[in-house]
Design a protein around this motif. Structure first.
Motif, PDB file in Angstrom:
ATOM      1  N   LEU A 673       0.755  -1.296  -0.013  1.00  0.00           N
ATOM      2  CA  LEU A 673       0.048  -0.028  -0.094  1.00  0.00           C
ATOM      3  C   LEU A 673       0.936   1.410   0.006  1.00  0.00           C
ATOM      4  CD1 LEU A 673      -2.846  -0.950   2.606  1.00  0.00           C
ATOM      5  CD2 LEU A 673      -3.096  -0.542   0.227  1.00  0.00           C
ATOM      6  N   SER A 674       0.431   2.349  -0.663  1.00  0.00           N
ATOM      7  CA  SER A 674       1.222   3.725  -0.544  1.00  0.00           C
ATOM      8  C   SER A 674       1.138   4.106   0.872  1.00  0.00           C
ATOM      9  CB  SER A 674       0.291   4.662  -1.640  1.00  0.00           C
ATOM     10  OG  SER A 674       0.644   5.811  -1.303  1.00  0.00           O
ATOM     11  N   LEU A 675       2.124   4.827   1.317  1.00  0.00           N
ATOM     12  CA  LEU A 675       2.078   5.379   2.702  1.00  0.00           C
ATOM     13  C   LEU A 675       1.071   6.632   2.713  1.00  0.00           C
ATOM     14  CD1 LEU A 675       5.828   5.014   3.807  1.00  0.00           C
ATOM     15  CD2 LEU A 675       3.630   3.418   4.396  1.00  0.00           C
ATOM     16  N   LEU A 676      -0.026   6.378   2.510  1.00  0.00           N
ATOM     17  CA  LEU A 676      -1.048   7.344   2.176  1.00  0.00           C
ATOM     18  C   LEU A 676      -2.402   6.824   3.094  1.00  0.00           C
ATOM     19  CD1 LEU A 676      -2.455  10.200   1.239  1.00  0.00           C
ATOM     20  CD2 LEU A 676      -2.561   8.804  -0.848  1.00  0.00           C
ATOM     21  N   TRP A 677      -3.175   7.556   3.757  1.00  0.00           N
ATOM     22  CA  TRP A 677      -4.360   7.012   4.447  1.00  0.00           C
ATOM     23  C   TRP A 677      -5.570   7.879   4.533  1.00  0.00           C
ATOM     24  CZ3 TRP A 677      -6.672   5.913   9.674  1.00  0.00           C
ATOM     25  CH2 TRP A 677      -5.926   6.925  10.566  1.00  0.00           C
ATOM     26  N   GLN A 694       4.100   9.099  12.709  1.00  0.00           N
ATOM     27  CA  GLN A 694       5.113   8.462  13.324  1.00  0.00           C
ATOM     28  C   GLN A 694       5.745   7.228  12.585  1.00  0.00           C
ATOM     29  OE1 GLN A 694       3.986   8.137  17.357  1.00  0.00           O
ATOM     30  NE2 GLN A 694       3.696  10.195  17.654  1.00  0.00           N
ATOM     31  N   VAL A 695       4.525   6.705  11.855  1.00  0.00           N
ATOM     32  CA  VAL A 695       4.950   5.420  11.234  1.00  0.00           C
ATOM     33  C   VAL A 695       4.952   5.673   9.773  1.00  0.00           C
ATOM     34  CG1 VAL A 695       4.050   3.719  13.022  1.00  0.00           C
ATOM     35  CG2 VAL A 695       2.352   4.807  11.130  1.00  0.00           C
ATOM     36  N   GLY A 696       5.235   7.036   9.361  1.00  0.00           N
ATOM     37  CA  GLY A 696       5.489   7.442   7.785  1.00  0.00           C
ATOM     38  C   GLY A 696       4.182   7.539   7.060  1.00  0.00           C
ATOM     39  N   TYR A 697       2.927   7.493   7.488  1.00  0.00           N
ATOM     40  CA  TYR A 697       2.002   7.959   6.731  1.00  0.00           C
ATOM     41  C   TYR A 697       1.492   9.188   6.638  1.00  0.00           C
ATOM     42  CZ  TYR A 697       0.346   2.839   5.834  1.00  0.00           C
ATOM     43  OH  TYR A 697       0.296   1.765   5.474  1.00  0.00           O
ATOM     44  N   ARG A 698       0.901   9.713   5.446  1.00  0.00           N
ATOM     45  CA  ARG A 698       0.412  11.081   5.298  1.00  0.00           C
ATOM     46  C   ARG A 698      -1.297  10.772   5.357  1.00  0.00           C
ATOM     47  NH1 ARG A 698       3.007  12.191  -0.544  1.00  0.00           N
ATOM     48  NH2 ARG A 698       2.559   9.960  -0.640  1.00  0.00           N
TER      49      ARG A 698
END
Length: 786
Positions: A673-677, A694-698
């Motif tokens: 998955l992309s680090l986008l949520w 903190q875990v790299g998600y935008r």
């Protein structure tokens, strides 16, 4: 001349900028925009060739989103700037005027070509480029022609999602407005004709009406007296015998064609009909369809686009012996069904399915089979698979003995009854075909429109596109026009039909005559890349051959609520004309195949936010989305409302939920998955965004809410409005701004809706095209906003 010829004029200035710094910033943004694949349908004029008698030849190339790129050849008489179109790309074709004319529709408008052969002619009252209509991209407007070709129905747009239903008598040229504010066509035109061309049925805002045209009424009868009942255009069907069928709930009503004219003005429509049968489900016009046998004695019913049932009609089921009726389960990734049902009763189901991002057909034939498990080895009817034809388009000959299939692999003629190839007509991609008789049909590809006989003989109707062109090298006052397509040269005087011209000489292209000079002027803001300009050297003044157009400039976004800190809710409001579409998948696959097909045809890459529940239920669908090239982002591991006080929402909870969804997606697709949520239901806070970061998600959000998540139950419980899908489209188009994020929820709402936005995605994409917008993934908005 070769299309690459032609010269560009000076680059236009930018008078609306107040400083060089502003100019520099704008030019940088334009360069970024040029590197992107735009959704907007761009048109490029080029290949100018000016004759000594002041006629200008040029070609226009259109990137028609939702369809293949196409071109058209034009000639203009510069003394009065009159335009004539010389070719007709066959994006859509129908036979009209009692079989005398072919109506062709494409990026350049509606045109007519004589079936016997000839140059395109404008259609009075219909928009076309040569009659002054701007080419803005988007879909070709759909129409419905009567069986005899005399009558045409089309929807004249009044907004992005609505239009007026117009009836045209192609013989007399008379027009009449049938209904106001009807939904613009999505996957199906909202009206259907009877086989005898005397009456049609249309759908408007969830209700069905009929309208008679023979005899043509002096004035339209009030809709109250033409009302059939509730439903969509999928709720009705005509049989070949002229009988009318209407599905309401689980009941099939039948009205004989002869009764419609004799009694409908004096009684409720359904009072003159009879119950013809029943199905074991309530009919949903959003997702279900049905087809009636040519003899009106049986029905084929599609539930949800996947479960196919065959039922006999008009049976006395109170005293009928038990029977095992045919049933077919087609792949879940199917998005369209074409049914071929011959007069002899041979039934074939062709489903279009999406595999690895590519549409392919799967075919089934209803055939007698021996049931070895039954006592006495009884014969029963069952659906059996057949080898798929090389194309998604398919139509039967009038007698049902032959079938024509077309698509990207060419055109193939089938022996329909025995299901075997009879003749390969062409190996080039084809766009539209139809039968003239049992022995002759019309085909259209990017080179020619032709009449083809079953025996193989063919004749030219009109050129569809050209690769090279110019004027004949001959010392006459009016040299003829030459054009090449498929390696063959053709000639016309601008009036007569195209004819092969293998030995004629072409003169060198020129941009100068004794009276004019011509050149191409680049355009900076609009659908036209360059405009042909005409400079009068015998006088004073320079004019554009066609009017330049610009996209409407959006007003400021206004006082929209700001997103929580760390939450990205929109991109740049200036510069790039782009929006992000994102599709939310919670736990239901409904609508996904149709959406993937629409995005493929429009050439859009978007963002899909996948919830863990969806990935667990539909792992193959998750893989298909990724294989189609779309951005796959996270919507947490379960459809949890993070504002619910029952949950302790901390950094650990967020990080574990995101990590679990990553693992679910990897197991399903083998990808990441992309680090986008975004959180389920768009519940956001600074704390949630910080935990994800903190875990790299935008963290993403939205600035346009279509309200497509509101069910009937939600509307009652929350006291909010539930908008029809067409209203949502108009609201989106009004609310969008550069950088907007527009979410669309897929799946059926448990609280119920009468229609769904995702089923009208074509209409929304068309509106964005015409407004000059590109559709991009959310991450692209983020990158451009840095």
């Amino acid at each position: 001349m070769n299309y690459s010829s032609g010269q560009a004029g000076p680059v236009p200035g930018l008078p609306f900028f107040q400083s060089n710094a502003m100019k520099s910033r704008f030019c940088a943004l334009v360069l970024i925009f040029a590197a992107l694949r735009p959704l907007a349908g761009l048109v490029n004029f080029g290949g100018l060739d000016l004759s000594d008698d002041n006629r200008l030849l040029f070609r226009a190339d259109a990137v028609q989103n939702g369809f293949a790129p196409q071109n058209a050849l034009f000639v203009s008489r510069l003394t009065d700037l009159a335009l004539t179109q010389l070719t007709a790309f066959p994006e859509r074709m129908e036979l009209i005027a009692n079989g005398r004319l072919i109506q062709v529709r494409n990026a350049f408008g509606a045109l007519r070509v004589p079936l016997a052969g000839g140059l395109p002619q404008t259609v009075p009252g219909f928009p076309s480029f040569v009659s002054g209509k701007a080419i803005t991209g988007g879909r070709v407007e759909d129409m419905a022609a009567s069986q005899d070709g005399r009558w045409l129905l089309y929807v004249d747009p009044v907004s992005s999602a609505y239009g007026n239903l117009i009836l045209v008598d192609t013989q007399q040229g008379e027009k009449r407005t049938v209904a106001l504010d009807i939904e613009r066509p999505a996957s199906q035109f909202p009206a259907c004709w009877s086989p005898d061309s005397r009456v049609f049925v249309y759908a408007q805002r969830g209700k069905l009406y009929y309208y008679t045209v023979n005899p043509f009424p002096a004035a339209a009868v009030d809709e109250r007296y033409r009302y059939i009942g509730e439903g969509t255009i999928n709720s009705v069907s005509w049989s070949r015998t002229g009988d009318f069928f209407y599905l309401k709930g689980a009941t099939v009503f039948k009205v004989r064609g002869s009764e419609i004219f004799a009694r409908t003005l004096y009684a409720d429509f359904l009072e003159i009909g009879a119950v013809s049968g029943k199905i074991p489900f309530d009919f949903d016009g959003n997702f279900d369809r049905f087809w009636i046998a040519p003899d009106s004695r049986s029905i084929l019913f599609s539930k949800g686009g996947r479960n196919i049932f065959y039922y006999p009609l008009e049976l006395d089921d109170f005293n009928t012996a038990e029977a095992s009726l045919p049933y077919l389960l087609i792949p879940q990734c199917s998005y369209d069904i074409n049914v071929l049902w011959s007069p002899s009763g041979t039934l074939t189901v062709i489903a279009s399915v999406m595999r690895e991002g590519t549409p392919v057909p799967v075919v089934y034939r209803l055939s007698p089979q021996v049931d070895s498990q039954a006592a006495g080895a009884r014969e029963r009817m069952a659906f059996v698979p057949l080898e798929a034809p090389p194309g998604l388009g398919g139509v039967l000959s009038p007698d049902g003995t032959k079938a024509l299939f077309w698509g990207e692999q060419g055109i193939v003629l089938y022996d329909y009854i025995n299901w075997r190839i009879q003749r390969t007509i062409s190996s080039r991609p084809a766009f539209s075909c139809f039968w003239i008789s049992n022995e002759e049909f019309v085909t259209g590809d990017d080179r020619r429109i032709e009449r083809v006989q079953v025996s193989g003989a063919r004749s030219l109707v009109c050129l569809a596109g050209v690769s090279d062109y110019g004027f004949e090298d001959k010392s006459t006052t009016m040299p003829r026009i030459l054009a090449q397509t498929g390696g063959v040269w053709f000639v016309t005087d601008g009036v007569s039909p195209w004819a092969e011209a293998p030995n004629l000489q072409r003169r060198s292209a020129s941009l100068v005559s004794g009276r004019y000079r011509v050149y191409l002027e680049p355009q900076s803001f609009g659908p036209y890349e360059r405009l042909p300009m005409i400079r009068n050297t015998a006088g004073v003044g320079t004019v554009a051959l066609v009017p330049g157009i610009q996209y409407q400039r959006e007003s400021p976004a206004g006082d929209l609520p700001e997103a929580a800190e760390g939450v990205f809710s929109h991109g740049l409001r200036t510069g790039l004309r782009e929006v992000a579409l994102c599709f939310d998948l919670y736990d239901d696959i409904t609508g996904l195949p149709q959406v993937l097909d629409s995005l493929r045809r429009f050439g859009c890459r978007v963002t899909f936010f996948l919830n863990g529940e969806f990935i667990r239920r539909y792992p193959e669908a998750a893989r298909t989305i990724a294989a189609a090239g779309h951005e796959t982002a996270s919507m947490f591991f379960a459809p949890i409302d993070l504002s619910d006080s029952r949950f302790r929402i901390g950094a650990d909870f967020i990080s574990r939920g995101l990590a679990r969804n990553e693992d679910e997606f990897y197991r399903a697709s083998g990808g990441e998955l992309s680090l986008l949520w975004h959180s389920p239901y768009y519940v956001n806070s600074t704390e949630i965004a910080e935990a994800a970061a903190q875990v790299g998600y935008r963290t993403a959000s939205r600035d346009v809410d279509p309200m497509d998540w509101v069910s009937r139950e939600d509307a009652r419980r929350l006291g909010i409005s539930q908008y029809p899908a067409a209203d949502m489209i108009d609201r989106i188009v009004e609310a969008k701004r550069p950088g907007s994020i527009i979410p669309i929820r897929l799946g059926v709402l448990s609280g119920g809706r009468s229609d769904y936005l995702f089923l009208r995605l074509d209409v929304l994409l068309d509106a964005l095209v015409r407004a000059g917008y590109s559709v991009v993934p959310v991450s692209t908005l983020m990158e451009h906003a840095r």
